[in-house]
Design a protein around this motif. Structure first.
Motif, PDB file in Angstrom:
ATOM      1  N   GLU A 422      41.932  40.800  50.107  1.00 33.43           N
ATOM      2  CA  GLU A 422      41.742  40.641  51.318  1.00 33.43           C
ATOM      3  C   GLU A 422      41.303  39.426  51.783  1.00 33.43           C
ATOM      4  OE1 GLU A 422      39.949  44.168  52.822  1.00 33.43           O
ATOM      5  OE2 GLU A 422      41.436  45.692  51.920  1.00 33.43           O
ATOM      6  N   ASP A 425      43.627  36.579  51.249  1.00 32.74           N
ATOM      7  CA  ASP A 425      44.484  36.336  51.943  1.00 32.74           C
ATOM      8  C   ASP A 425      43.921  35.833  53.731  1.00 32.74           C
ATOM      9  OD1 ASP A 425      46.374  37.399  50.634  1.00 32.74           O
ATOM     10  OD2 ASP A 425      46.067  39.527  51.241  1.00 32.74           O
ATOM     11  N   LYS A 426      42.792  36.281  54.029  1.00 24.71           N
ATOM     12  CA  LYS A 426      42.124  35.639  55.099  1.00 24.71           C
ATOM     13  C   LYS A 426      41.974  34.120  55.193  1.00 24.71           C
ATOM     14  CE  LYS A 426      37.533  35.885  57.287  1.00 24.71           C
ATOM     15  NZ  LYS A 426      36.300  36.610  57.451  1.00 24.71           N
ATOM     16  N   TRP A 427      41.293  33.939  53.868  1.00 27.07           N
ATOM     17  CA  TRP A 427      40.872  32.265  54.031  1.00 27.07           C
ATOM     18  C   TRP A 427      41.891  31.611  53.607  1.00 27.07           C
ATOM     19  CZ3 TRP A 427      36.326  31.471  55.811  1.00 27.07           C
ATOM     20  CH2 TRP A 427      35.552  32.695  55.839  1.00 27.07           C
ATOM     21  N   LYS A 429      44.904  31.807  54.964  1.00 29.44           N
ATOM     22  CA  LYS A 429      45.287  31.535  56.410  1.00 29.44           C
ATOM     23  C   LYS A 429      44.623  30.510  57.182  1.00 29.44           C
ATOM     24  CE  LYS A 429      47.604  36.061  57.123  1.00 29.44           C
ATOM     25  NZ  LYS A 429      47.550  37.257  57.525  1.00 29.44           N
TER      26      LYS A 429
END
Length: 435
Positions: A422, A425-427, A429
Motif C-alpha cells: 500500500e 502504491d501511495k509513494w 503516485k
C-alpha cells in the motif's frame, strides 16, 4: 566544488548591417591614437586617451561586427554576407552544436538555432585590446574625464571579458577562460568603475583550478574572501583544494575548519574536512570539537547537531549520528533534515550489512539468511523517519527525495507486509506526480 557562476546579459536584437573592416585599417587607427597619446601636449588631454580607448574597442569589436549572442541563424545569415569556410556538427559538454568557421571567427548555434558561443580566431590587432582600452579609459579619468562617462565604458569592457571567458569555458579552454575572467574582475575594480564583479573573480579562480594554476586560483579566491564573497562557504573548500594541490595539508585544514565554523551547513566543506582527516589518519572527533565551539555561540542552532550527525555517518559511527540528529530534533521538533539524517543512517547500515552478506562464502547460508533478516529490519526502521521528513518539510526538493526513498523502501518490503505494498502504491503516485 561549486560550479561556475554564470551571469550573462545577452542581447537579442536586430541590428543594422555593417561591413567588417580590414585588420590593417584597425591597426592603423590604433597606431595613430597611440602616437597622439605619446605626444607630450596631446597626451595631457583626457580626450586623447578616450580616442585611444575607442580605437582599441573598435578593433576588438571588428571581427564580431553584426554578430550578437542569442540571435537566430536566419538573422545571422542575413546580417553576415561572408560565406562560412566550413560547417560542422560538434558536441560540447554533451550538447550538440552547429559550428560555422569564418575568416576571423567561429560561431556555434545550439539545437534551438540560437547563437550560443562566439570564438574570435583572428583579432584585428595584436595583444589584449580590452585591457589596453581599459587602461586608456582609466588614464583619461586620471587626467580629468568625468567618472560618469568612464564608469559605463569600464563596465562594458568587463562584460566583454566575461562573455569571452564563458565562451572559452564552454569550449574547454580553462587556461584562456581563467585569464579572461581575471580580466573581467580586474577591469571591474578599476577606478572609477562602480560595479566590482566578484562572480568574475570567483570564476577566474575556479577555472584556474581546472587549469592547475593554483597560485592564481588562491589569489582570486582570497580576493573574493577579502571582499566578503564566500559563495555560501564553498570558497573555503576551494581554497583547501588549492592548498592540498600544493601539499600544504595544514593550510587546507585551517581553511576547512574556518569554513565549518562559519558555514556549518555547507556539505562541501564538511565532506572535504572528513575526507582530509581520514586521509591523514587523524581522529575525525576533532571536527566535532570545532562544532562544539560553534555550539557555544549558537546553542539553539539544530543545524550544528545535524552536521555533527553527518560527521559520524562519514566515519560509520551510527549510534552517535542518531544521537546528534535526536538532539537537533529536541531543539526543533519539525527539523526535516534531522529526520532525513536518521533515515539515511538506516540506509547506510543496510549498505554495510549487504556488503558483509555479499562477501560470505556460499557455504555460510545460515549467516546469509541472518544478515538478510537484519537488512529487512533496518529497512523497516528507515520508513518512519523518511515519512516524518516528508510530513514536516517545507522544502520541495527534500520532500521529493524522501518520497523517492519511501517508494523504493516500500517496494523492497512489499512482500514482508501488505502495508508496504500500500505504501509503494501511495509513494509511487506522489513521486510520479512530482516529475
Amino acid at each position: 566544488m561549486k560550479k561556475l557562476v554564470l551571469v550573462l546579459a545577452m542581447a537579442c536584437s536586430l541590428q543594422v548591417a555593417f561591413a567588417q573592416k580590414p585588420a590593417a585599417e584597425m591597426q592603423k587607427n590604433v597606431d595613430k591614437a597611440l602616437e597622439a597619446a605619446k605626444d607630450a601636449k596631446k597626451g595631457a588631454k583626457p580626450a586623447t586617451w578616450v580616442k585611444l580607448a575607442e580605437a582599441y574597442m573598435a578593433a576588438y569589436n571588428n571581427p564580431v561586427t553584426n554578430i550578437t549572442m542569442g540571435i537566430d541563424k536566419a538573422t545571422f545569415q542575413m546580417m553576415n554576407k561572408e560565406k562560412p569556410l566550413s560547417v560542422s556538427n560538434v558536441t560540447i559538454e554533451g550538447q550538440p552544436f552547429e559550428k560555422m568557421e569564418f575568416s576571423n571567427v567561429d560561431v556555434y548555434f545550439n539545437p534551438a538555432g540560437l547563437l550560443a558561443i562566439i570564438n574570435v580566431t583572428h583579432p584585428s590587432v595584436e595583444g589584449d585590446a580590452l585591457c589596453e582600452a581599459a587602461k586608456a579609459y582609466t588614464k583619461a579619468y586620471e587626467l580629468g574625464e568625468k567618472a560618469e562617462k568612464v564608469d559605463p565604458k569600464l563596465q562594458e569592457i568587463a562584460n566583454k571579458y566575461y562573455e569571452d571567458a564563458y565562451s572559452a569555458y564552454q569550449l574547454g579552454n580553462m587556461a584562456k577562460a581563467s585569464d579572461l575572467f581575471k580580466g573581467a574582475a580586474n577591469v571591474s575594480m578599476m577606478a572609477p568603475c562602480s560595479a566590482p564583479n566578484y562572480d568574475a573573480a570567483y570564476n577566474a579562480a575556479f577555472t584556474s583550478v581546472a587549469a592547475q594554476n593554483y597560485d592564481q586560483a588562491e589569489e582570486y579566491f582570497n580576493l573574493c574572501l577579502k571582499n566578503g564573497y564566500t559563495s555560501d562557504g564553498n570558497i573555503y573548500a576551494n581554497l583547501s583544494q588549492c592548498a592540498l594541490a600544493k601539499a600544504d595539508t595544514l593550510a587546507a585544514k585551517n581553511y576547512l575548519a574556518t569554513g565549518l565554523t562559519q558555514f556549518p551547513d555547507n556539505e562541501s566543506v564538511l565532506t572535504s574536512l572528513i575526507n582530509l582527516y581520514l586521509q591523514t589518519n587523524e581522529d575525525p572527533e576533532k571536527i566535532v570539537e570545532l562544532l562544539d565551539e560553534a555550539k557555544k555561540v549558537m546553542p539553539d542552532n539544530p543545524s550544528l547537531y545535524y552536521v555533527e550527525g553527518n560527521i559520524y555517518v562519514g566515519v560509520k559511527n551510527y549510534d552517535k549520528a542518531v544521537a546528534a540528529y535526536d538532539k537537533a530534533l529536541e531543539i526543533q521538533p519539525a527539523y526535516d533534515f534531522a529526520y532525513y539524517g536518521k533515515g539515511n543512517v538506516a540506509l547506510k547500515k543496510a549498505e554495510d550489512l549487504i556488503a558483509e552478506r555479499d562477501a560470505l562464502d556460499v557455504r555460510e547460508w545460515k549467516k546469509y539468511d541472518e544478515l538478510n533478516e537484519q537488512v529487512t529490519e533496518v529497512y523497516k526502521g528507515a520508513v518512519v523517519p523518511f515519512e516524518k521528513c516528508y510530513e514536516v518539510s517545507q522544502n520541495e526538493a527534500v520532500k521529493a527525495s524522501a518520497a523517492d526513498f519511501l517508494k523504493r523502501l516500500c517496494f523492497t518490503l512489499r512482500n514482508v507486509d501488505p502495508k508496504y505494498q500500500e505504501g509503494y502504491d501511495k509513494w509511487s503516485k506522489i513521486v510520479d506526480a512530482a516529475e
